[in-house]
Scaffold this active site. Structure first.
Site, PDB file in Angstrom:
ATOM      1  N   ASP A   8       0.855  -1.187   0.000  1.00 18.30           N
ATOM      2  CA  ASP A   8       0.000   0.000   0.000  1.00 18.30           C
ATOM      3  C   ASP A   8       0.888   1.233   0.000  1.00 18.30           C
ATOM      4  O   ASP A   8       1.837   1.322   0.800  1.00 18.30           O
ATOM      5  CB  ASP A   8      -0.905   0.011   1.233  1.00 18.30           C
ATOM      6  CG  ASP A   8      -1.992  -1.055   1.167  1.00 18.30           C
ATOM      7  OD1 ASP A   8      -2.029  -1.807   0.177  1.00 18.30           O
ATOM      8  OD2 ASP A   8      -2.804  -1.141   2.113  1.00 18.30           O
ATOM      9  N   ASP A 129     -15.979  -3.460  -0.947  1.00 18.79           N
ATOM     10  CA  ASP A 129     -15.494  -3.165   0.399  1.00 18.79           C
ATOM     11  C   ASP A 129     -16.670  -2.923   1.324  1.00 18.79           C
ATOM     12  O   ASP A 129     -17.571  -2.137   1.013  1.00 18.79           O
ATOM     13  CB  ASP A 129     -14.593  -1.928   0.372  1.00 18.79           C
ATOM     14  CG  ASP A 129     -13.421  -2.102  -0.586  1.00 18.79           C
ATOM     15  OD1 ASP A 129     -12.926  -3.241  -0.714  1.00 18.79           O
ATOM     16  OD2 ASP A 129     -12.998  -1.124  -1.207  1.00 18.79           O
TER      17      ASP A 129
END
Length: 243
Positions: A8, A129
């Protein structure tokens, strides 16, 4: 079953967030390409990369770091974060990614995702998500009133490669994967599902591997690797036996 080590990116650095909160970022390194090489040396053939700044901005913010990762990693790179138009999708496929992950645009513009799935066969992953069962978008800052399974079903016949399911409430917290919710989604739709959020160790890999036949294609893991709680080689070996 595929194990995707995660990189990330925030301000060009390798970080992990807690519950998707940019203010709760832990920095794990300043050389994303070196991290990609380390994962490859440990045996990884797939890599999951997220441009966190891009997810909030709606366009690429860590392009140089992503390009360095693509150059450094000999396997398949799956990229998400702020990819919301055809030009961005084409840019990253041209740069060498194997799959593009689309999240926010999948909720706001389903026809766009379906068009991209037709154009880039087996190249589009839809990120579903969830916060308390509802779809969250824009770097998880916004929570919709659309149930996760409902959105997933929009793309069953669209030609997307897989769904990426993340339980935001567990992401980066080492609480363990929400296996029940992940398997429930996989059984509810005809698309393969990639699990994400909360992997804390080898037990999570094992529990998910038991459901490979239910449609669990893979699992993304980040903090557990960086904190030394999960050995990547062991995880790859265990997941490989479930393939």
């Amino acid at each position: 079953m595929i194990v995707f080590p995660a990189i990330d990116l925030k301000d060009g650095q390798v970080v992990r967030l807690s519950e998707g909160d940019m203010a709760r970022a832990t920095v794990y390194g300043g050389d994303p390409a070196a991290q990609a090489r380390a994962f490859a040396e440990a045996g990884a053939q797939h890599l999951h990369v997220v441009d966190l700044d891009g997810a909030f901005a709606g366009e690429s913010r860590n392009a140089a770091a992503v390009e360095a990762i693509i150059d450094a990693f000999p396997g398949h790179v799956q990229l998400g974060g702020g990819i919301r138009n055809a030009q961005a999708v084409e840019r990253w496929f041209s740069a060498g990614v194997s799959r593009v992950v689309i999240g926010s645009a999948a909720l706001s513009d389903p026809p766009f995702v379906r068009d991209m799935a037709r154009t880039w066969e087996n190249g589009i992953v839809v990120a579903v998500d969830a916060r308390d069962g509802m779809v969250a978008t824009h770097g998880w800052a916004d929570v919709s009133d659309v149930p996760v399974a409902d959105m997933a079903r929009w793309f069953e016949d669209a030609g997307v490669a897989a769904l990426l399911f993340t339980d935001i409430g567990r992401d980066g917290l080492l609480k363990g994967v929400n296996v029940d919710a992940t398997v429930e989604l996989a059984r509810a739709v005809s698309l393969p599902v990639i699990a994400s959020g909360g992997v804390k160790g080898l037990d999570d890999i094992y529990l998910l591997s038991l459901h490979a036949a239910d449609g669990i294609e893979g699992v993304i893991t980040g903090r557990a690797l960086y904190d030394g709680r999960l050995d990547l080689g062991a995880a790859l070996a265990l997941a490989g036996r479930a393939s």
